[in-house]
Design a protein around this motif. Structure first.
Motif, PDB file in Angstrom:
ATOM      1  N   PHE A   1       0.986  -1.274  -0.501  1.00  0.00           N
ATOM      2  CA  PHE A   1       0.367   0.251   0.142  1.00  0.00           C
ATOM      3  C   PHE A   1       1.032   1.350  -0.389  1.00  0.00           C
ATOM      4  CE2 PHE A   1      -1.454   3.009   2.964  1.00  0.00           C
ATOM      5  CZ  PHE A   1      -2.728   4.008   2.407  1.00  0.00           C
ATOM      6  N   TYR A   2       1.917   1.946   0.842  1.00  0.00           N
ATOM      7  CA  TYR A   2       3.038   2.241   1.116  1.00  0.00           C
ATOM      8  C   TYR A   2       3.059   2.830   0.008  1.00  0.00           C
ATOM      9  CZ  TYR A   2       1.492   3.294   6.118  1.00  0.00           C
ATOM     10  OH  TYR A   2       1.239   3.689   7.045  1.00  0.00           O
ATOM     11  N   ASN A   3       4.413   1.145  -0.657  1.00  0.00           N
ATOM     12  CA  ASN A   3       4.850   1.647  -2.337  1.00  0.00           C
ATOM     13  C   ASN A   3       3.782   2.069  -3.517  1.00  0.00           C
ATOM     14  OD1 ASN A   3       7.523   1.035  -3.644  1.00  0.00           O
ATOM     15  ND2 ASN A   3       6.660  -1.084  -3.722  1.00  0.00           N
ATOM     16  N   LYS A   4       2.687   1.552  -3.516  1.00  0.00           N
ATOM     17  CA  LYS A   4       2.111   2.632  -4.568  1.00  0.00           C
ATOM     18  C   LYS A   4       1.249   3.818  -4.279  1.00  0.00           C
ATOM     19  CE  LYS A   4       0.322  -1.936  -5.456  1.00  0.00           C
ATOM     20  NZ  LYS A   4      -0.639  -3.347  -5.895  1.00  0.00           N
ATOM     21  N   GLY A   5       1.834   4.426  -2.889  1.00  0.00           N
ATOM     22  CA  GLY A   5       1.358   5.579  -3.032  1.00  0.00           C
ATOM     23  C   GLY A   5       0.523   5.516  -1.849  1.00  0.00           C
ATOM     24  N   GLY A   6      -0.258   5.435  -1.522  1.00  0.00           N
ATOM     25  CA  GLY A   6      -1.119   5.945  -0.169  1.00  0.00           C
ATOM     26  C   GLY A   6      -2.454   4.959  -2.069  1.00  0.00           C
ATOM     27  N   GLY A   7      -3.544   6.129  -0.797  1.00  0.00           N
ATOM     28  CA  GLY A   7      -5.016   5.985  -1.355  1.00  0.00           C
ATOM     29  C   GLY A   7      -4.830   6.633  -2.601  1.00  0.00           C
ATOM     30  N   LEU A   8      -3.679   7.666  -3.061  1.00  0.00           N
ATOM     31  CA  LEU A   8      -4.113   8.691  -4.524  1.00  0.00           C
ATOM     32  C   LEU A   8      -3.292   7.291  -5.146  1.00  0.00           C
ATOM     33  CD1 LEU A   8      -2.935  12.270  -3.668  1.00  0.00           C
ATOM     34  CD2 LEU A   8      -4.561  11.522  -4.317  1.00  0.00           C
ATOM     35  N   GLY A   9      -1.618   7.037  -4.672  1.00  0.00           N
ATOM     36  CA  GLY A   9      -1.386   5.724  -5.169  1.00  0.00           C
ATOM     37  C   GLY A   9      -2.025   4.869  -6.389  1.00  0.00           C
ATOM     38  N   LEU A  10      -3.244   4.626  -5.640  1.00  0.00           N
ATOM     39  CA  LEU A  10      -4.124   3.745  -5.689  1.00  0.00           C
ATOM     40  C   LEU A  10      -5.429   4.176  -6.657  1.00  0.00           C
ATOM     41  CD1 LEU A  10      -5.122   1.689  -2.794  1.00  0.00           C
ATOM     42  CD2 LEU A  10      -3.992   1.030  -4.387  1.00  0.00           C
ATOM     43  N   GLY A  11      -4.995   5.540  -6.895  1.00  0.00           N
ATOM     44  CA  GLY A  11      -6.608   6.173  -7.850  1.00  0.00           C
ATOM     45  C   GLY A  11      -7.818   6.651  -6.926  1.00  0.00           C
ATOM     46  N   LEU A  12      -7.501   6.329  -5.248  1.00  0.00           N
ATOM     47  CA  LEU A  12      -8.985   6.789  -4.756  1.00  0.00           C
ATOM     48  C   LEU A  12      -8.794   8.574  -4.724  1.00  0.00           C
ATOM     49  CD1 LEU A  12      -8.976   4.236  -2.226  1.00  0.00           C
ATOM     50  CD2 LEU A  12      -9.630   4.377  -4.128  1.00  0.00           C
ATOM     51  N   ASP A  13     -10.733   8.806  -4.533  1.00  0.00           N
ATOM     52  CA  ASP A  13      -9.814  10.739  -4.218  1.00  0.00           C
ATOM     53  C   ASP A  13     -10.066  10.502  -3.083  1.00  0.00           C
ATOM     54  OD1 ASP A  13     -11.322  12.758  -4.527  1.00  0.00           O
ATOM     55  OD2 ASP A  13     -12.844  12.906  -4.807  1.00  0.00           O
ATOM     56  N   VAL A  14      -8.825  10.791  -2.348  1.00  0.00           N
ATOM     57  CA  VAL A  14      -8.452  11.592  -1.116  1.00  0.00           C
ATOM     58  C   VAL A  14      -8.175  13.054  -0.553  1.00  0.00           C
ATOM     59  CG1 VAL A  14      -7.217  10.693   0.843  1.00  0.00           C
ATOM     60  CG2 VAL A  14      -7.384   8.860  -0.901  1.00  0.00           C
ATOM     61  N   GLU A  15      -9.119  13.339   0.155  1.00  0.00           N
ATOM     62  CA  GLU A  15      -8.764  15.033   0.142  1.00  0.00           C
ATOM     63  C   GLU A  15      -7.907  14.654   1.443  1.00  0.00           C
ATOM     64  OE1 GLU A  15     -12.351  17.185   1.317  1.00  0.00           O
ATOM     65  OE2 GLU A  15     -13.893  15.585   0.470  1.00  0.00           O
ATOM     66  N   SER A  16      -6.648  16.042   0.924  1.00  0.00           N
ATOM     67  CA  SER A  16      -5.522  16.597   2.046  1.00  0.00           C
ATOM     68  C   SER A  16      -4.278  15.141   2.532  1.00  0.00           C
ATOM     69  CB  SER A  16      -5.857  16.208   3.512  1.00  0.00           C
ATOM     70  OG  SER A  16      -7.484  17.983   2.592  1.00  0.00           O
ATOM     71  N   GLN A  17      -4.528  14.037   1.669  1.00  0.00           N
ATOM     72  CA  GLN A  17      -4.151  13.316   1.495  1.00  0.00           C
ATOM     73  C   GLN A  17      -1.969  13.513   2.495  1.00  0.00           C
ATOM     74  OE1 GLN A  17      -3.331   9.625  -0.348  1.00  0.00           O
ATOM     75  NE2 GLN A  17      -1.010   9.937  -0.252  1.00  0.00           N
TER      76      GLN A  17
ATOM     77  N   GLU B   1       2.462  10.789  -2.554  1.00  0.00           N
ATOM     78  CA  GLU B   1       1.625   9.704  -4.034  1.00  0.00           C
ATOM     79  C   GLU B   1       2.403   9.276  -4.797  1.00  0.00           C
ATOM     80  OE1 GLU B   1      -1.111  11.906  -7.039  1.00  0.00           O
ATOM     81  OE2 GLU B   1      -0.511  13.197  -5.223  1.00  0.00           O
ATOM     82  N   ASP B   2       3.613  10.101  -4.383  1.00  0.00           N
ATOM     83  CA  ASP B   2       4.717   8.919  -5.147  1.00  0.00           C
ATOM     84  C   ASP B   2       5.195   7.582  -5.205  1.00  0.00           C
ATOM     85  OD1 ASP B   2       4.451  11.407  -6.717  1.00  0.00           O
ATOM     86  OD2 ASP B   2       6.009  12.124  -5.819  1.00  0.00           O
ATOM     87  N   PRO B   3       5.106   6.505  -6.201  1.00  0.00           N
ATOM     88  CA  PRO B   3       5.897   5.724  -5.789  1.00  0.00           C
ATOM     89  C   PRO B   3       6.913   5.370  -5.035  1.00  0.00           C
ATOM     90  CG  PRO B   3       4.256   5.476  -8.194  1.00  0.00           C
ATOM     91  CD  PRO B   3       5.239   6.860  -7.520  1.00  0.00           C
ATOM     92  N   LEU B   4       7.079   4.372  -4.515  1.00  0.00           N
ATOM     93  CA  LEU B   4       8.626   4.268  -3.690  1.00  0.00           C
ATOM     94  C   LEU B   4       9.931   3.269  -4.403  1.00  0.00           C
ATOM     95  CD1 LEU B   4       7.441   4.265  -0.257  1.00  0.00           C
ATOM     96  CD2 LEU B   4       8.287   6.082  -0.444  1.00  0.00           C
ATOM     97  N   GLU B   5       8.885   2.369  -4.733  1.00  0.00           N
ATOM     98  CA  GLU B   5       9.806   2.001  -6.319  1.00  0.00           C
ATOM     99  C   GLU B   5      10.793   1.048  -5.221  1.00  0.00           C
ATOM    100  OE1 GLU B   5      11.618   4.284  -9.233  1.00  0.00           O
ATOM    101  OE2 GLU B   5      10.108   4.551  -9.947  1.00  0.00           O
ATOM    102  N   LEU B   6      10.182   0.482  -4.328  1.00  0.00           N
ATOM    103  CA  LEU B   6      10.510  -0.401  -3.834  1.00  0.00           C
ATOM    104  C   LEU B   6      10.682  -2.063  -3.798  1.00  0.00           C
ATOM    105  CD1 LEU B   6       9.855   0.272  -0.088  1.00  0.00           C
ATOM    106  CD2 LEU B   6      12.063   0.431  -0.619  1.00  0.00           C
ATOM    107  N   THR B   7      11.421  -2.541  -4.292  1.00  0.00           N
ATOM    108  CA  THR B   7      11.559  -4.323  -4.376  1.00  0.00           C
ATOM    109  C   THR B   7      11.074  -4.964  -3.794  1.00  0.00           C
ATOM    110  OG1 THR B   7      13.878  -4.715  -3.688  1.00  0.00           O
ATOM    111  CG2 THR B   7      13.542  -3.560  -6.005  1.00  0.00           C
ATOM    112  N   GLU B   8      10.052  -6.207  -4.091  1.00  0.00           N
ATOM    113  CA  GLU B   8      10.228  -7.365  -3.479  1.00  0.00           C
ATOM    114  C   GLU B   8      10.719  -8.035  -2.283  1.00  0.00           C
ATOM    115  OE1 GLU B   8       8.564 -10.211  -5.443  1.00  0.00           O
ATOM    116  OE2 GLU B   8       6.847  -9.945  -6.428  1.00  0.00           O
ATOM    117  N   ALA B   9      12.432  -7.800  -2.313  1.00  0.00           N
ATOM    118  CA  ALA B   9      13.252  -8.466  -1.596  1.00  0.00           C
ATOM    119  C   ALA B   9      13.695  -6.976  -0.453  1.00  0.00           C
ATOM    120  CB  ALA B   9      14.644  -8.223  -2.505  1.00  0.00           C
TER     121      ALA B   9
END
Length: 586
Positions: free
Chosen positions: A543-559, A563-571
């Protein structure tokens, strides 16, 4: 204290005696010159290179005296160097518009906003006013030697928990440039005193300061920097060394009951760093072993609920970090409650209890749960009457509170809160590592810590050493965040819970806002988030890696979460999870 500095004239070098105030005023002069240059650059609408240079010069000049501004002028430092978010003022039930350096930073980085010169000018002029306020204050306040040493230690703590994590430089990423300035400011002040120079501790920490400054001057890569080694090898020993200087000179420490951070403790990771009593309303509520023992007994007492149905322990399981393993706990009729049950471990270290922070202290939190019709539905008058009729309980309360009067409600609240306050032991493998056991963490857990602080940006909300939202190094404020948590694992719908906004409906910035809970013991306290939507830490990290709600494409006021992806690998996620599990108490 008075010390000597060289002053140059056209004819010869002479000695000039000055005080700490004079030293700071000279530094404010440099800051004022830099800020004036910044204002002029914006006024003249110079190009991005010129304005950015003036901005960095101003920040560097501020960072050199941050140790004094943060300690002696806390309101000024919040204004000039607080996050670029509107600040909640509970006394006025309003938000104070964001201001200061971090607001200006957003005009300049990562892209230069050449359409906001007028707003930028207004904000730079506000910073100029803050500098003028600094000058007026440093002209009149008393700055004694013991508080200078304490302020310097606190600045090293600030560098550790906020500086090198990027909290102070969220957009520009100039964390190592500013850490260089902060450490240089600390070093410069330590070098001023002849008495300090004569201590053995001075000789030990000066090479550490030089080396730490040299490392930061290389401006290493944020995502690959070895934060753990830098803290353990340099920052922590420097802070301890400052305390040792004070001890060597037999200068009294500030260790009073209302002192949040104990003056005699030199490590940010010492289990005795924070004075728990400072989180209590007054001395009547202070922690004692007897209160803890009685509070523990009552924590398991079913007579605190209607019809003796449940105790506090029925929803806060000791083997689950005093949390509830269900997505949400069940009400008295067996139906799901609205929210996940948070861990009680380290609950004492918040300014605001419950996920929506509606109770200021643990005492009111305890009675809120007991009387809640869905949770325990107890009657405080009836409970106290029962305690008074029970000879064992009555005598315990009378002994603790040194009275022959009947048990009172506030005493019940206090013993329960005291037990909860005791659930903070700081003995995880991470703590053991920071306290000297270098075998306590594996290489992957160490890497996980570095990712947690660096690339993952976790430490900019879960602050060391508590790993919650209570802001170091002074621990006087606790933060809430708007993350955009979804209602389902798939992340297709925003959860409808409005969080803190429910109690502050005229403050829309608080919609979907929740307290930043601790990561300590997070391995045992799942499921996660306020609604228990995620079962595993890997899901949380995704969830955090994708940028939270905004990163998921949700309409979130005042996040508030970037929202930028962290680009963490699985490892990398796996190593962060391993580190977080190393925060579980043993």
């Amino acid at each position: 204290m008075v010390f000597s500095l060289f002053s140059c004239s056209d004819k010869a070098k002479t000695y000039e005696n000055i005080t700490y105030n004079h030293y700071l005023l000279a530094q404010v002069d440099s800051l004022e010159v830099a800020v004036n240059s910044l204002v002029e650059s914006v006024e003249q609408q110079k190009d991005s290179t010129a304005i950015r240079k003036a901005f960095v010069d101003s920040r560097v000049a501020y960072k050199k005296i941050e140790w004094a501004v943060a300690y002696f002028l806390p309101h000024t430092t919040k204004s000039i160097n607080g996050p670029a978010l509107d600040q909640l003022d509970l006394d006025e039930n309003s938000f104070i518009p964001a201001e200061g350096f971090q607001v200006i930073e957003e005009y300049l980085y990562p892209e230069f906003d050449d359409e906001s010169y007028s707003d930028m000018l207004l904000d730079t002029k506000r910073v100029k006013n803050f500098v003028l306020s600094m000058r007026k204050n440093f002209e009149v306040i008393t700055i004694p030697e013991d508080l200078v040493l304490e302020a310097l230690k606190m600045e090293v703590f600030h560098i550790t928990a906020l500086g090198i994590t990027g909290f102070d430089t969220p957009v520009s990423r100039l964390l190592f440039v500013e850490a260089t300035a902060s450490l240089s400011g600390v070093k410069q002040v330590i070098e001023l005193s002849k008495e300090w120079k004569q201590t053995a501790s001075y000789k030990e920490i000066m090479p550490l300061l030089d080396k730490a400054i040299a490392i930061c001057q290389k401006n290493p890569d944020k995502n690959s920097f070895d934060y753990l080694d830098f803290i353990v090898s340099y920052l922590d020993p420097i802070a301890k060394g400052i305390v040792h200087i004070q001890a060597d000179l037999k200068i009294p420490f500030n260790d009073g009951d209302h002192q949040v951070v104990k003056g005699s403790v030199g490590s940010l990771f010492d289990k005795d760093l924070i004075n728990l009593n400072a989180f209590s309303p007054d001395s009547t509520y202070y922690l004692t072993p007897a209160k803890v023992a009685l509070g523990k007994e009552l924590f398991f007492e079913k007579k605190l609920s209607k019809n003796d149905f449940r105790s506090c322990a029925d929803c806060h399981h000791s083997d689950k970090a005093f949390s509830e393993p269900l997505k949400t706990a069940l009400d008295l009729n067996g139906q799901p409650l609205l929210r996940n049950t948070p861990s009680l471990n380290y609950a004492a270290y918040y300014h605001g209890q419950f996920l929506d922070m509606r109770s200021m202290i643990l005492e009111s939190q305890s009675s809120d749960v007991i009387t809640n019709k869905d949770e325990m539905h107890g009657d405080l008058k009836e409970i106290v009457a029962h305690l008074n009729n029970d000879e064992k309980y009555r005598k315990q309360f009378q002994t603790i509170y040194k009275t022959d009067k009947k048990v009172e409600v506030w005493q019940l609240e206090n013993v329960l809160a005291s037990y909860i306050r005791s659930l903070s032991v700081f003995n995880s493998r991470f703590d053991q590592y920071m306290q000297g056991n270098k075998q306590a963490l594996s290489s992957r857990e160490k890497n996980g810590f570095n990712l947690f602080v660096g690339k993952g940006q976790c430490a900019t909300c879960h602050f060391m050493p508590l790993f919650n939202g209570t802001v170091p190094p002074f621990f006087t404020d606790s933060e809430q965040e708007v993350l955009g948590v979804p209602a389902n694992k798939e992340g297709t719908v925003l959860d409808s819970d409005l969080g803190r906004y429910v109690f502050n409906t005229d403050l829309p910035q608080l919609k979907h806002s929740f307290k930043t809970t601790t990561v300590r013991n997070v391995g045992e306290s799942g499921p996660y988030m306020h609604n228990g939507v995620y079962e595993t830490l890997e899901e949380v990290m995704d969830f955090y890696n994708k940028g939270g709600g905004l990163g998921l494409g949700l309409d979130v006021e005042s996040q508030t979460l970037p929202e930028d992806p962290l680009e963490l690998t699985e490892a990398e996620i796996a190593d962060i999870v391993l580190f977080m599990k190393a925060l579980s108490d043993q």
